[in-house]
Structure formats: structure tokens, C-alpha cells
Design an enzyme around this catalytic site. Sequence first.
Site, PDB file in Angstrom:
ATOM      1  N   ARG A 198       0.810  -1.220   0.000  1.00  0.00           N
ATOM      2  CA  ARG A 198       0.000   0.000   0.000  1.00  0.00           C
ATOM      3  C   ARG A 198       0.838   1.262   0.000  1.00  0.00           C
ATOM      4  NH1 ARG A 198      -3.060  -3.878   1.932  1.00  0.00           N
ATOM      5  NH2 ARG A 198      -1.082  -4.485   2.793  1.00  0.00           N
ATOM      6  N   THR A 199       1.769   1.356   0.919  1.00  0.00           N
ATOM      7  CA  THR A 199       2.483   2.619   1.075  1.00  0.00           C
ATOM      8  C   THR A 199       3.256   2.935  -0.200  1.00  0.00           C
ATOM      9  OG1 THR A 199       2.644   2.168   3.436  1.00  0.00           O
ATOM     10  CG2 THR A 199       4.077   3.880   2.567  1.00  0.00           C
ATOM     11  N   LYS A 211      25.633  -5.072  -1.126  1.00  0.00           N
ATOM     12  CA  LYS A 211      27.107  -5.086  -1.159  1.00  0.00           C
ATOM     13  C   LYS A 211      27.703  -4.420   0.060  1.00  0.00           C
ATOM     14  CE  LYS A 211      26.972  -4.535  -6.193  1.00  0.00           C
ATOM     15  NZ  LYS A 211      27.325  -3.593  -7.286  1.00  0.00           N
ATOM     16  N   ARG A 251      11.422   3.739   3.659  1.00  0.00           N
ATOM     17  CA  ARG A 251      11.007   2.763   4.683  1.00  0.00           C
ATOM     18  C   ARG A 251      12.220   1.924   5.041  1.00  0.00           C
ATOM     19  NH1 ARG A 251       5.753  -1.017   4.580  1.00  0.00           N
ATOM     20  NH2 ARG A 251       4.902   0.998   5.216  1.00  0.00           N
ATOM     21  N   HIS A 292       5.236   6.256  11.514  1.00  0.00           N
ATOM     22  CA  HIS A 292       4.712   6.077  10.150  1.00  0.00           C
ATOM     23  C   HIS A 292       3.714   7.216   9.897  1.00  0.00           C
ATOM     24  CE1 HIS A 292       3.438   4.305   6.493  1.00  0.00           C
ATOM     25  NE2 HIS A 292       3.151   3.083   6.879  1.00  0.00           N
TER      26      HIS A 292
HETATM   27  C1  NCD Z   1       1.821  -0.904   8.314  1.00  0.00           C
HETATM   28  C2  NCD Z   1       3.320  -0.737   8.471  1.00  0.00           C
HETATM   29  O1  NCD Z   1       4.084  -1.009   7.544  1.00  0.00           O
HETATM   30  O2  NCD Z   1       3.697  -0.273   9.536  1.00  0.00           O
HETATM   31  N1  NCD Z   1       1.441  -1.129   6.990  1.00  0.00           N
HETATM   32  C3  NCD Z   1       1.126  -0.057   6.220  1.00  0.00           C
HETATM   33  O3  NCD Z   1       1.954   0.762   5.903  1.00  0.00           O
HETATM   34  N2  NCD Z   1      -0.160   0.093   5.849  1.00  0.00           N
HETATM   35  C4  NCD Z   1       1.218  -1.863   9.267  1.00  0.00           C
HETATM   36  C5  NCD Z   1       1.731  -3.266   9.337  1.00  0.00           C
HETATM   37  O4  NCD Z   1       2.635  -3.666   8.607  1.00  0.00           O
HETATM   38  O5  NCD Z   1       1.192  -4.017  10.159  1.00  0.00           O
END
Ligand code: NCD
Length: 300
Positions: A53-54, A82, A103, A131
Site C-alpha cells: 500500500r504505502t 554489497k 522505509r 509512520h
Molecule cells: C503498516 C506498516 O508497515 O507499519 N502497513 C502499512 O503501511 N499500511 C502496518 C503493518 O505492517 O502491520
Amino acid sequence: MRHDHLIGAKQLSRADIETVLDRAAEMDADPDEYGDALPGTLLGLCFFEPSTRTKMSFDAAVKRLGGDSVDMGTVESSSVKKGESLADTMRVIAGYTDGIVLRHPSEGAAKLAAEFVDVPVINAGDGAGQHPTQTLLDLYTIRENAGLDDLTVGIMGDLKYGRTVHSLAAALTNFNARMHFVSPESLRLPRNVRFDLHESGAVVKEHTDLGAVLDQLDVLYVTRIQRERFPDENEYRAVAGEYRIDADTLARAPDDLTVMHPLPRVDEIAPDVDETDHAHYFEQAHNGVPVRMALLDSML
Ligand code: NCD
């Protein structure tokens, strides 16, 4: 919004949040109208951890604004494999792009990255830290369904490692929310998050049983047990499968309860909840595109 980088939800004021959500609502109403907003803008997608999703909603958002993206790919296929440092990888990608979405499994990674680059860094999840863009789309969804002020919000599941929880709780302090945290003893909120909530004057209660608060809630935010962050698989097994809701659980909930989840879910929300009027998690995921469009438009 005037921020060079978006690292954590604490940096977002009520005014910042409302500006982004208002703009997102305009974009949501007419998504095809904004194709000239960011012509030629290139967004770097740097995901050192899995994402559906993100990553895809950032990608969709920048493209809907007339920009484009370049993707680092998986860690396995990049020079990280590497032994390249995060600082070096970030410096190089900043040279190719106008902004970086990062991320990373380490808490603090986005803050660190921001020190090495001169393009905006957006934290798309740093370990068990923060997040903040998930929080913006969570707030958008809450606003659409329940309004934002004076809510009673239940947050359940993995409160220790769940970064979406840490960001959402911080942001909700802007809106006079009463917060009920429901988790096993071993997955309570980290001390620093609890401390910040108390400092802000928020009304916060912790429970081990959802039944204690379910009938008072406007919103129930369910989260996945973050298996990948447990140092010991046995510790995970001890709590896996707890804190699960189904349609029967919700029979005792207020009729207008909004159930949310950042997704992916494993088994903490049974599929029979999907058919109820409480279920708002797929709409929540969909809101990621207009909210990230609004955010990119204001930051880049
Ligand atoms: C979340 C995350 O990556 O923190 N997912 C997301 O971005 N929608 C929640 C999760 O992974 O449980």
C-alpha cells in the site's frame, strides 16, 4: 504545510493536518484535475522493507500529479546488499530525485537520512518508530466517518512494535481524543510513547480486554502483531491469534463504531466483519492516494 522533511507525527500541528486533509478531500473529489501539479518531479522510492500500500500509493500519487518515480527495488537487488551505508545510498538517490520516500527496519533511519540529503525525506516507516503518512490517511478516514474532535478511540493489538499506533496516538493529541489502548501485557505502548501522551495532557487508559471499553468507542483501530520485530519467535507465538475481532464481537459495539486497520491483516479481523457497516479498512487504504497526493503537493 512548511516542513523540509516528514519524520514523525509529533511535528504535525492541528493546522498542518487540517491543511493536508482539506487538500486531500479536494483531490479525492476530482482526482483527474491535478495532472499538472508536479510536472517533471521525480520521487525516489526507497523501501528497505516489504510494502504494498504505502509504496504503490506514493507511486500512484506522484504520477497522478504529473510527476514520476524511480524505485530502488528490493534490498536484495540493490547495492545495499554489497554493504553500502544508508547515508551513501541516500546521498546518491537524492542526486537523482526531488524527494525521497524511505522505509527502513531501523528506528531513526529517516531522521538520519535527512541529515545527509538536500531533498525532502518522507518517513514511510522506520522500524517500530513512526509512520506519519499512514497517520494522515488514518485521520482522513476518521474525519470522514466520525469527525475528528472529542472522539473516544480504541487502539488494539501490537502497541509495542506498531509504528502506525505510535504516530496515530501522537496526532490524536491535537483533537482532544480519549484513547484506550488494548493489548497483552507484553505488547503495551513503549514507555517513551506513553510519556509523550501524558505530557500532552491526553486522556489515556490501558486495558488487556477489549470488552472493558468496546461500548464506549467511536473508533476501533486494530493492528497486526508485528512478527518481524520480535527478537524471539516463541514470544510471537505466545501472543499470535490473541486480540482478534469478528462480527460476533461487534454485535456488542455501538452501531456507528468505525473499525479501521492499516493493513495488511493476518487474522486479527475475521472476514465476516468485512460485510458489516463497521468495516472501513479498505476505504482507509484507498484514501492513501489522495492524502499522499496532497502531502507531495505541499512538500515538493
Ligand atoms: C503498516 C506498516 O508497515 O507499519 N502497513 C502499512 O503501511 N499500511 C502496518 C503493518 O505492517 O502491520
